[in-house]
Design a protein around this motif. Structure first.
Motif, PDB file in Angstrom:
ATOM      1  N   ILE A  59       0.829  -1.200   0.000  1.00  0.00           N
ATOM      2  CA  ILE A  59       0.000   0.000   0.000  1.00  0.00           C
ATOM      3  C   ILE A  59       0.863   1.249   0.000  1.00  0.00           C
ATOM      4  O   ILE A  59       1.870   1.323   0.703  1.00  0.00           O
ATOM      5  CB  ILE A  59      -0.909   0.001   1.249  1.00  0.00           C
ATOM      6  N   ASP A  60       0.462   2.252  -0.794  1.00  0.00           N
ATOM      7  CA  ASP A  60       1.120   3.555  -0.761  1.00  0.00           C
ATOM      8  C   ASP A  60       0.533   4.391   0.370  1.00  0.00           C
ATOM      9  O   ASP A  60      -0.696   4.480   0.520  1.00  0.00           O
ATOM     10  CB  ASP A  60       0.917   4.308  -2.082  1.00  0.00           C
ATOM     11  N   LEU A  61       1.385   5.007   1.159  1.00  0.00           N
ATOM     12  CA  LEU A  61       0.929   5.848   2.254  1.00  0.00           C
ATOM     13  C   LEU A  61       0.219   7.099   1.750  1.00  0.00           C
ATOM     14  O   LEU A  61       0.413   7.552   0.613  1.00  0.00           O
ATOM     15  CB  LEU A  61       2.119   6.284   3.109  1.00  0.00           C
ATOM     16  N   LEU A  62      -0.585   7.686   2.612  1.00  0.00           N
ATOM     17  CA  LEU A  62      -1.269   8.941   2.320  1.00  0.00           C
ATOM     18  C   LEU A  62      -0.268   9.995   1.849  1.00  0.00           C
ATOM     19  O   LEU A  62       0.739  10.252   2.505  1.00  0.00           O
ATOM     20  CB  LEU A  62      -1.969   9.432   3.590  1.00  0.00           C
ATOM     21  N   GLY A  63      -0.536  10.557   0.669  1.00  0.00           N
ATOM     22  CA  GLY A  63       0.320  11.617   0.139  1.00  0.00           C
ATOM     23  C   GLY A  63       1.514  11.147  -0.657  1.00  0.00           C
ATOM     24  O   GLY A  63       2.243  11.966  -1.228  1.00  0.00           O
ATOM     25  N   PHE A  64       1.733   9.842  -0.727  1.00  0.00           N
ATOM     26  CA  PHE A  64       2.905   9.310  -1.420  1.00  0.00           C
ATOM     27  C   PHE A  64       2.495   8.269  -2.460  1.00  0.00           C
ATOM     28  O   PHE A  64       1.398   7.706  -2.401  1.00  0.00           O
ATOM     29  CB  PHE A  64       3.884   8.701  -0.418  1.00  0.00           C
ATOM     30  N   GLY A  65       3.398   7.998  -3.398  1.00  0.00           N
ATOM     31  CA  GLY A  65       3.086   7.048  -4.459  1.00  0.00           C
ATOM     32  C   GLY A  65       1.849   7.490  -5.199  1.00  0.00           C
ATOM     33  O   GLY A  65       1.711   8.659  -5.581  1.00  0.00           O
ATOM     34  N   ALA A  66       0.929   6.564  -5.411  1.00  0.00           N
ATOM     35  CA  ALA A  66      -0.301   6.873  -6.131  1.00  0.00           C
ATOM     36  C   ALA A  66      -1.485   7.104  -5.195  1.00  0.00           C
ATOM     37  O   ALA A  66      -2.634   7.160  -5.648  1.00  0.00           O
ATOM     38  CB  ALA A  66      -0.623   5.738  -7.102  1.00  0.00           C
ATOM     39  N   SER A  67      -1.233   7.246  -3.907  1.00  0.00           N
ATOM     40  CA  SER A  67      -2.311   7.490  -2.952  1.00  0.00           C
ATOM     41  C   SER A  67      -2.759   8.944  -2.978  1.00  0.00           C
ATOM     42  O   SER A  67      -2.022   9.832  -3.429  1.00  0.00           O
ATOM     43  CB  SER A  67      -1.870   7.111  -1.531  1.00  0.00           C
ATOM     44  N   PRO A  68      -3.972   9.214  -2.492  1.00  0.00           N
ATOM     45  CA  PRO A  68      -4.484  10.583  -2.497  1.00  0.00           C
ATOM     46  C   PRO A  68      -3.697  11.498  -1.568  1.00  0.00           C
ATOM     47  O   PRO A  68      -3.042  11.034  -0.625  1.00  0.00           O
ATOM     48  CB  PRO A  68      -5.931  10.417  -2.023  1.00  0.00           C
ATOM     49  N   SER A  69      -3.782  12.801  -1.842  1.00  0.00           N
ATOM     50  CA  SER A  69      -3.143  13.830  -1.025  1.00  0.00           C
ATOM     51  C   SER A  69      -4.194  14.883  -0.667  1.00  0.00           C
ATOM     52  O   SER A  69      -4.244  15.952  -1.288  1.00  0.00           O
ATOM     53  CB  SER A  69      -1.982  14.488  -1.781  1.00  0.00           C
ATOM     54  N   PRO A  70      -5.043  14.611   0.291  1.00  0.00           N
ATOM     55  CA  PRO A  70      -6.118  15.555   0.626  1.00  0.00           C
ATOM     56  C   PRO A  70      -5.570  16.922   1.015  1.00  0.00           C
ATOM     57  O   PRO A  70      -4.566  17.016   1.734  1.00  0.00           O
ATOM     58  CB  PRO A  70      -6.818  14.874   1.806  1.00  0.00           C
ATOM     59  N   ALA A  71      -6.221  17.959   0.559  1.00  0.00           N
ATOM     60  CA  ALA A  71      -5.755  19.319   0.812  1.00  0.00           C
ATOM     61  C   ALA A  71      -5.755  19.668   2.294  1.00  0.00           C
ATOM     62  O   ALA A  71      -4.961  20.504   2.748  1.00  0.00           O
ATOM     63  CB  ALA A  71      -6.622  20.314   0.046  1.00  0.00           C
ATOM     64  N   ASP A  72      -6.637  19.028   3.060  1.00  0.00           N
ATOM     65  CA  ASP A  72      -6.746  19.356   4.482  1.00  0.00           C
ATOM     66  C   ASP A  72      -6.029  18.351   5.378  1.00  0.00           C
ATOM     67  O   ASP A  72      -6.154  18.414   6.602  1.00  0.00           O
ATOM     68  CB  ASP A  72      -8.214  19.440   4.893  1.00  0.00           C
ATOM     69  N   ALA A  73      -5.258  17.452   4.809  1.00  0.00           N
ATOM     70  CA  ALA A  73      -4.574  16.433   5.617  1.00  0.00           C
ATOM     71  C   ALA A  73      -3.480  17.065   6.464  1.00  0.00           C
ATOM     72  O   ALA A  73      -2.736  17.934   6.009  1.00  0.00           O
ATOM     73  CB  ALA A  73      -3.982  15.353   4.723  1.00  0.00           C
ATOM     74  N   GLY A  74      -3.358  16.594   7.719  1.00  0.00           N
ATOM     75  CA  GLY A  74      -2.300  17.071   8.592  1.00  0.00           C
ATOM     76  C   GLY A  74      -1.135  16.108   8.674  1.00  0.00           C
ATOM     77  O   GLY A  74      -0.099  16.429   9.227  1.00  0.00           O
ATOM     78  N   TYR A  75      -1.310  14.892   8.127  1.00  0.00           N
ATOM     79  CA  TYR A  75      -0.276  13.864   8.076  1.00  0.00           C
ATOM     80  C   TYR A  75       0.284  13.531   9.458  1.00  0.00           C
ATOM     81  O   TYR A  75       1.479  13.352   9.640  1.00  0.00           O
ATOM     82  CB  TYR A  75       0.833  14.273   7.107  1.00  0.00           C
ATOM     83  N   THR A  76      -0.617  13.445  10.428  1.00  0.00           N
ATOM     84  CA  THR A  76      -0.238  12.972  11.757  1.00  0.00           C
ATOM     85  C   THR A  76      -0.197  11.447  11.739  1.00  0.00           C
ATOM     86  O   THR A  76      -0.712  10.808  10.823  1.00  0.00           O
ATOM     87  CB  THR A  76      -1.262  13.424  12.806  1.00  0.00           C
ATOM     88  N   ILE A  77       0.387  10.870  12.782  1.00  0.00           N
ATOM     89  CA  ILE A  77       0.424   9.414  12.863  1.00  0.00           C
ATOM     90  C   ILE A  77      -0.993   8.858  12.939  1.00  0.00           C
ATOM     91  O   ILE A  77      -1.310   7.823  12.342  1.00  0.00           O
ATOM     92  CB  ILE A  77       1.273   8.956  14.077  1.00  0.00           C
ATOM     93  N   GLU A  78      -1.890   9.577  13.643  1.00  0.00           N
ATOM     94  CA  GLU A  78      -3.279   9.131  13.756  1.00  0.00           C
ATOM     95  C   GLU A  78      -3.967   9.123  12.397  1.00  0.00           C
ATOM     96  O   GLU A  78      -4.737   8.207  12.084  1.00  0.00           O
ATOM     97  CB  GLU A  78      -4.047  10.030  14.731  1.00  0.00           C
ATOM     98  N   GLU A  79      -3.680  10.127  11.598  1.00  0.00           N
ATOM     99  CA  GLU A  79      -4.307  10.209  10.272  1.00  0.00           C
ATOM    100  C   GLU A  79      -3.799   9.101   9.358  1.00  0.00           C
ATOM    101  O   GLU A  79      -4.582   8.455   8.650  1.00  0.00           O
ATOM    102  CB  GLU A  79      -4.019  11.583   9.667  1.00  0.00           C
ATOM    103  N   HIS A  80      -2.497   8.869   9.373  1.00  0.00           N
ATOM    104  CA  HIS A  80      -1.938   7.778   8.574  1.00  0.00           C
ATOM    105  C   HIS A  80      -2.566   6.444   8.980  1.00  0.00           C
ATOM    106  O   HIS A  80      -2.903   5.619   8.115  1.00  0.00           O
ATOM    107  CB  HIS A  80      -0.422   7.714   8.766  1.00  0.00           C
ATOM    108  N   VAL A  81      -2.735   6.223  10.279  1.00  0.00           N
ATOM    109  CA  VAL A  81      -3.335   4.974  10.756  1.00  0.00           C
ATOM    110  C   VAL A  81      -4.796   4.882  10.340  1.00  0.00           C
ATOM    111  O   VAL A  81      -5.270   3.808   9.952  1.00  0.00           O
ATOM    112  CB  VAL A  81      -3.200   4.871  12.291  1.00  0.00           C
ATOM    113  N   GLU A  82      -5.506   5.991  10.403  1.00  0.00           N
ATOM    114  CA  GLU A  82      -6.920   5.984  10.027  1.00  0.00           C
ATOM    115  C   GLU A  82      -7.112   5.568   8.570  1.00  0.00           C
ATOM    116  O   GLU A  82      -7.984   4.748   8.250  1.00  0.00           O
ATOM    117  CB  GLU A  82      -7.524   7.370  10.258  1.00  0.00           C
ATOM    118  N   TYR A  83      -6.296   6.099   7.689  1.00  0.00           N
ATOM    119  CA  TYR A  83      -6.393   5.728   6.276  1.00  0.00           C
ATOM    120  C   TYR A  83      -5.980   4.269   6.070  1.00  0.00           C
ATOM    121  O   TYR A  83      -6.584   3.553   5.256  1.00  0.00           O
ATOM    122  CB  TYR A  83      -5.509   6.654   5.427  1.00  0.00           C
TER     123      TYR A  83
END
Length: 273
Positions: A59-83
């Motif tokens: 899997i590609d992480l949030l914001g990297f590779g071909a995964s989405p990069s939401p404009a409002d993402a904060g890229y916290t550890i909690e957010e990465h885990v949620e996705y």
């Protein structure tokens, strides 16, 4: 106690899923989660060793590779885990073996600490286990940790320098396209660095994991902090594999160690389970 920070249901249901680059094979499910400024390419040398006997999900992480990069993402550890949680649920992987590299190891450690029922075992590859500088009693380690954090702050504050030098390192890497810092993922890179690596709870997360943990790292990895690793190595549920001469990249030699670690926990867990 670690709090499992969750999005409101209305928001969670609208989150896009992460890009699943690979979902192949049969057998115990192994989920591969790469590190910062990379993609599933990280596991180029690992995947062929796992596929004969495992279902491999990369899997590609949030914001990297071909995964989405939401404009409002904060890229916290909690957010990465949620996705990651939502994506794995969509794949119906059941209880799995999680393999994380670098930032990915911090993410899967938090996932395992908060989703014990979903994880058979954890393999942490080259984890940057950092603590606040004042947590180190050794003045040399305290100074070293401070230098790491200042270096990361410099990278975040000097976009042109960071992008240019990342491109040079990418060209020199033994794995093609394993490193990308660009305009496209700059926000994901800087915020993940700040909110999930520089500020982290890896030690308490790993301590809270109930599943067996395999720790794999190279003895010449420049991104690791020995003081943080020593704390993890002393935990009863952690087995350690040091790759002599290995660095941060998963070259063939380290890939064999990772594959062996996966196979060992898979055999043990499935005998028990």
């Amino acid at each position: 106690m670690i709090e499992h920070m969750r999005w409101p249901w209305s928001s969670r249901n609208t989150l896009p899923l992460l890009h699943v680059d690979i979902d192949e094979g049969e057998g115990p499910t192994v989920v591969l989660v790469h590190g910062i400024a990379s993609s599933t390419t990280t596991f180029t040398n690992v995947i062929p060793m796992l596929l004969p006997d495992h279902r491999v999900v990369a899997i590609d992480l949030l914001g990297f590779g071909a995964s989405p990069s939401p404009a409002d993402a904060g890229y916290t550890i909690e957010e990465h885990v949620e996705y990651l949680e939502r994506t794995l649920a969509s794949l119906d992987v059941g209880r799995c073996i999680l393999v994380g590299h670098s930032l990915g190891s911090l993410i899967v450690a938090r996932y395992a600490a908060t989703h014990a029922e979903a994880v058979r075992a954890l393999v942490l590859v080259s984890p940057p286990v950092y603590l606040p500088p004042d947590a180190f009693g050794d003045p040399v380690e305290r100074t070293a940790m401070g230098l790491y954090l200042r270096a990361y702050e410099f990278l975040r504050s000097n976009k042109r320098f960071t992008i240019r030098n990342a491109a040079v390192l990418s060209r020199l890497s033994p794995i093609k396209d394993v490193l990308e810092v660009s305009e496209r993922n700059w926000r994901a890179f800087t915020l993940s660095l700040q909110h999930a690596i520089e500020t982290q709870t890896a030690v308490s997360d790993i301590a809270a994991v109930s599943a067996p943990v395999q720790l794999v790292y190279g003895t010449l990895d420049p991104f690791l902090m020995p003081g943080g690793l020593r704390i993890v190595e002393q935990m009863r549920h952690v087995s350690v594999h040091r790759v002599a001469g290995g660095d941060h990249v998963i070259r063939p030699r380290m890939a064999r160690v990772v594959a062996t670690a996966v196979a060992s926990v898979a055999a043990r867990e499935f005998r028990v389970g």
